[in-house]
Motif scaffolding. Structure first.
Motif, PDB file in Angstrom:
ATOM      1  N   UNK A 134      -4.301  -3.925   7.393  1.00  0.00           N
ATOM      2  CA  UNK A 134      -4.822  -2.570   7.227  1.00  0.00           C
ATOM      3  C   UNK A 134      -6.335  -2.684   7.112  1.00  0.00           C
ATOM      4  N   UNK A 135      -7.029  -1.687   7.630  1.00  0.00           N
ATOM      5  CA  UNK A 135      -8.484  -1.749   7.662  1.00  0.00           C
ATOM      6  C   UNK A 135      -9.077  -1.525   6.272  1.00  0.00           C
ATOM      7  N   UNK A 136     -10.056  -2.325   5.957  1.00  0.00           N
ATOM      8  CA  UNK A 136     -10.727  -2.215   4.655  1.00  0.00           C
ATOM      9  C   UNK A 136     -11.487  -0.901   4.544  1.00  0.00           C
ATOM     10  N   UNK A 137     -11.924  -0.340   5.688  1.00  0.00           N
ATOM     11  CA  UNK A 137     -12.708   0.896   5.654  1.00  0.00           C
ATOM     12  C   UNK A 137     -11.846   2.147   5.796  1.00  0.00           C
ATOM     13  N   UNK A 138     -10.527   2.002   5.586  1.00  0.00           N
ATOM     14  CA  UNK A 138      -9.634   3.147   5.659  1.00  0.00           C
ATOM     15  C   UNK A 138      -8.923   3.327   4.319  1.00  0.00           C
ATOM     16  N   UNK A 139      -8.871   4.552   3.833  1.00  0.00           N
ATOM     17  CA  UNK A 139      -8.256   4.824   2.538  1.00  0.00           C
ATOM     18  C   UNK A 139      -6.780   5.187   2.640  1.00  0.00           C
ATOM     19  N   UNK A 268      -2.306  -4.375  -0.028  1.00  0.00           N
ATOM     20  CA  UNK A 268      -2.171  -5.817   0.138  1.00  0.00           C
ATOM     21  C   UNK A 268      -0.944  -6.313  -0.649  1.00  0.00           C
ATOM     22  N   UNK A 269      -0.120  -7.121  -0.004  1.00  0.00           N
ATOM     23  CA  UNK A 269       1.048  -7.675  -0.660  1.00  0.00           C
ATOM     24  C   UNK A 269       2.332  -6.891  -0.456  1.00  0.00           C
ATOM     25  N   UNK A 270       2.245  -5.675   0.065  1.00  0.00           N
ATOM     26  CA  UNK A 270       3.463  -4.921   0.377  1.00  0.00           C
ATOM     27  C   UNK A 270       4.301  -5.679   1.398  1.00  0.00           C
ATOM     28  N   UNK A 271       5.609  -5.460   1.369  1.00  0.00           N
ATOM     29  CA  UNK A 271       6.533  -6.067   2.329  1.00  0.00           C
ATOM     30  C   UNK A 271       7.219  -4.947   3.110  1.00  0.00           C
ATOM     31  N   UNK A 272       7.071  -4.981   4.429  1.00  0.00           N
ATOM     32  CA  UNK A 272       7.641  -3.948   5.293  1.00  0.00           C
ATOM     33  C   UNK A 272       8.805  -4.546   6.077  1.00  0.00           C
ATOM     34  N   UNK A 273       9.949  -3.890   6.003  1.00  0.00           N
ATOM     35  CA  UNK A 273      11.165  -4.344   6.694  1.00  0.00           C
ATOM     36  C   UNK A 273      11.646  -3.234   7.618  1.00  0.00           C
ATOM     37  N   UNK A 274      11.701  -3.536   8.914  1.00  0.00           N
ATOM     38  CA  UNK A 274      12.141  -2.558   9.919  1.00  0.00           C
ATOM     39  C   UNK A 274      13.388  -3.099  10.604  1.00  0.00           C
ATOM     40  N   UNK A 275      14.415  -2.284  10.672  1.00  0.00           N
ATOM     41  CA  UNK A 275      15.655  -2.696  11.335  1.00  0.00           C
ATOM     42  C   UNK A 275      16.015  -1.688  12.408  1.00  0.00           C
ATOM     43  N   UNK A 276      16.341  -2.184  13.596  1.00  0.00           N
ATOM     44  CA  UNK A 276      16.837  -1.341  14.676  1.00  0.00           C
ATOM     45  C   UNK A 276      18.165  -1.909  15.159  1.00  0.00           C
TER      46      UNK A 276
END
Length: 289
Positions: A134-139, A268-276
């Motif tokens: 994720x961009x550091x300059x984006x909130x 930072x540190x989030x875990x994203x799980x995508x299932x199709x």
């Protein structure tokens, strides 16, 4: 069959999973280094990818199942990744909410021509188990789980899962900032495998789910179906290839129907799980770039 890339220390290895059996395809033919090598062989011999792969299985070494639970590489490294937007009603509503110019998104949702945009080069993508950025300059940053169409010279040769990570605060300021909101280091993940069209079934009727964990707790957990898309994969590919010099290898992401609430942003540190359904599970952590 489904096709994965094992990230072994010495080399990337293309493996084919057929039920519970897993095969090291380069061990049968070292010229088969990646999925697109199978596609090229299929085109030359006028066969399906599945038939070409099955012709290698008798000579291929078997792989232990636990290897697929370890480090996987990107199943393909496309020359280009493109993406479609506003292909689901919820995506249209989310884009309206983030923008001071909502009418442009309503206009796209109701028109025949889809929104298509350049997303990434191969070097900006990551694979399963790696960190998306994720961009550091984006909130305000969000994941976007999407069905990915795998293309060879503009033809559909498989499907995968993509995470089109987006900087909503940047795009919301002005739609002309879309490239900066979408294209940056680690902006897209692809994986965990490629499933040929004959194996995946109807791409317009696949269950899709996304879970996000933060500090061991689930902060997002929703599911939907690709049947909610208002355009077909074939229509998206048609517009992508029109009057366009397309590369030999590409992935076209088809839009998202799973959108976290407006007060959510990736950390930072989030875990994203995508299932199709019919493809598998793509998991990535989050870092700041």
């Amino acid at each position: 069959m489904r096709y994965y890339a094992l990230a072994r220390p010495e080399r990337r290895v293309l493996v084919a999973r057929d039920g519970d059996d897993i095969f090291d395809l380069p061990s049968a033919n070292p010229d088969v280094e990646g999925y697109f090598d199978l596609v090229r062989a299929a085109r030359i011999t006028n066969q399906s990818v599945e038939r070409v792969a099955r012709g290698l299985l008798d000579e291929a070494e078997e792989v232990a199942p636990e290897e697929l639970t370890g480090r996987l590489g990107r199943p393909a490294v496309p020359e280009e990744v493109w993406a479609a937007g506003v292909t689901y009603r919820i995506s249209e509503k989310a884009r309206e909410a983030e923008s001071g110019m909502p009418d442009v998104y309503v206009d796209v949702y109701e028109r025949e021509r889809p929104e298509l945009f350049f997303k990434a080069t191969g070097s900006r993508t990551v694979g399963p188990g790696d960190a998306v950025g994720v961009r550091e300059d984006s909130a305000w940053n969000v994941p976007e789980p999407e069905l990915g169409i795998v293309l060879h010279r503009g033809d559909i040769v498989g499907y995968t899962i993509g995470n089109d990570v987006s900087s909503r605060s940047i795009e919301g300021t002005n739609p002309l900032y879309l490239p900066q909101a979408k294209v940056y280091e680690r902006c897209c993940s692809i994986g965990p495998c490629i499933t040929p069209p004959g194996t995946v079934g109807d791409p317009h009727d696949l269950g899709m789910a996304m879970t996000i964990e933060r500090d061991g707790e689930v902060v997002y957990d929703e599911a939907t179906s690709t049947s909610e898309m208002v355009v077909t994969c074939e229509e998206l590919v048609s517009y992508y290839t029109r009057h366009n010099v397309v590369p030999e290898t590409a992935v076209l992401l088809t839009g998202t129907a799973l959108v976290p609430d407006e007060d959510f942003t990736l950390r930072r540190g989030d875990e994203v799980r995508i299932e199709i359904e019919g493809i598998g599970v793509l998991e990535n952590s989050v870092t700041v770039v």
